[in-house]
Design an enzyme around this catalytic site. Sequence first.
Site, PDB file in Angstrom:
ATOM      1  N   LYS A  71     -17.486 -11.032   0.187  1.00 33.36           N
ATOM      2  CA  LYS A  71     -17.700  -9.595   0.380  1.00 33.36           C
ATOM      3  C   LYS A  71     -18.459  -8.961  -0.799  1.00 33.36           C
ATOM      4  O   LYS A  71     -18.774  -9.636  -1.772  1.00 33.36           O
ATOM      5  CB  LYS A  71     -16.347  -8.908   0.602  1.00 33.36           C
ATOM      6  CG  LYS A  71     -15.647  -9.391   1.876  1.00 33.36           C
ATOM      7  CD  LYS A  71     -16.458  -9.082   3.115  1.00 33.36           C
ATOM      8  CE  LYS A  71     -15.702  -9.232   4.411  1.00 33.36           C
ATOM      9  NZ  LYS A  71     -15.325 -10.600   4.784  1.00 33.36           N
TER      10      LYS A  71
HETATM   11  C1  LIG Z   1     -15.003  -6.864   9.857  1.00 35.27           C
HETATM   12  C2  LIG Z   1     -13.918  -7.615   9.145  1.00 35.27           C
HETATM   13  N1  LIG Z   1     -12.677  -7.131   9.148  1.00 35.27           N
HETATM   14  C3  LIG Z   1     -11.667  -7.762   8.508  1.00 35.27           C
HETATM   15  C4  LIG Z   1     -11.888  -8.929   7.836  1.00 35.27           C
HETATM   16  C5  LIG Z   1     -10.717  -9.616   7.177  1.00 35.27           C
HETATM   17  O1  LIG Z   1     -10.851  -9.609   5.784  1.00 35.27           O
HETATM   18  P1  LIG Z   1      -9.894 -10.500   4.889  1.00 35.27           P
HETATM   19  O2  LIG Z   1     -10.451 -11.880   4.851  1.00 35.27           O
HETATM   20  O3  LIG Z   1      -9.907  -9.831   3.537  1.00 35.27           O
HETATM   21  O4  LIG Z   1      -8.538 -10.456   5.505  1.00 35.27           O
HETATM   22  C6  LIG Z   1     -13.165  -9.484   7.800  1.00 35.27           C
HETATM   23  C7  LIG Z   1     -13.405 -10.731   7.079  1.00 35.27           C
HETATM   24  O5  LIG Z   1     -14.365 -11.413   7.220  1.00 35.27           O
HETATM   25  C8  LIG Z   1     -14.210  -8.808   8.467  1.00 35.27           C
HETATM   26  O6  LIG Z   1     -15.464  -9.294   8.480  1.00 35.27           O
END
Ligand SMILES: Cc1ncc(COP(=O)(O)O)c(C=O)c1O
Length: 392
Positions: free
Chosen positions: A189
């Site tokens: 990210k």
């Molecule tokens: C749009 C979106 N929402 C939520 C997430 C979940 O993030 P995390 O890996 O921090 O739980 C991601 C992860 O790729 C994502 O792309």
Amino acid sequence: MNIKKIVDIPFALANIDSAEIDEVVDTLRSGWLTTGQKTKHFESEVIETLGCRHALAVNSATAGLHLALESINVKAGDKVLTSPYTFTATAEVIRYLGADPVFVDIDPLTFNINPDELDLSLKKTNQVKAILPVHFAGQSCDMDAILNMALNQKIKVVEDAAHSLPTTYKNKIIGTIGDLTVFSFYVTKTITTGEGGMVVTDDEHYASRISTMRLHGINRDVFDRYSSDKPQWYYEVVAPGFKYNMTDIAASIGIHQLKKINQFQQRREWIARQYSENFQNLPLHVPHVARPEDIHAWHLYVLQLELEKLSISRDRFIELMFQAGIGTSVHFIPLHLHPYWRDRYNLQPDDFPVAFDVYQRAVSLPIYPKMSDDDVGRVIETVQILLTKYSK
Ligand SMILES: Cc1ncc(COP(=O)(O)O)c(C=O)c1O
């Protein structure tokens, strides 16, 4: 250990330097490894950076989204309207609470939830508790339209901002608009803590509920040694909470990553500009920027192949990029194509025709601050060579 490099320009790579490393070492030497002062410090820096009232660090955006929906009392039988053009985490958290996502097709230019479709869907769905917009790739959704609908229906807006630090909408930074907003610090990210996330809100009640639920439903107020008459070892469990707290090791990375959000964003934007300027006249569409005056976090650069004008498939193009040493990806395989979502809600590919079409043409190119100018040049040249060679 020698890790064999398969591609020399990977799809994503974190940008960690000595500030993060020294802070992690300091934390390790301190002996306090789990949630503590560094996590608190990271939260206060996020509050300062965004200008929001509360920031609650968690161990992933998935955890944050779960907690955000729990705090607004999403429960079995409720519906949450969201995009199918996202990662499964966005929708799975709705299921954690026994509620159901209702997918709404996306805008063909921004790939964000389409407000007209959202309006139609709201009118024909009962028991809607919230709208869960996803700011795809780091470009904000049409928040005026979404907030208006939410206001009219007296429902909440929980923003999935996993891609979107530091994104703005009409000059307001994401994190200060909806009822609750969730950021991701997963390793790919815009800033990272390895794994991690942050829920931000201006609402005291939601913040307090999330603070309790992220650590086993333990009411932290009893720990306040100055106001409490209880001994230090005493705590009270007030709900069946979760184990979603962030460690001080992760927060140590986050504190220094956060200082660089603007620098990182500028570099990502520069890469996006190089790509878009150099891909003119090729059989593809570059990402559409809806409001150039706003900040796009550029977590992803997703191009759309004009397959009608090409003699190779999207998947073959990805293979050829890989053979040239360049990692790419596809964002996203729409949720309604995955077996779980497809079968549970009896969905067909054409139920969300825009998401389906966008997916078939999508290729995400590497875009991260650690890429050198030469790396960016090589990606551009490789795309140009391949798409020229395989143009019909
Ligand atoms: C749009 C979106 N929402 C939520 C997430 C979940 O993030 P995390 O890996 O921090 O739980 C991601 C992860 O790729 C994502 O792309």
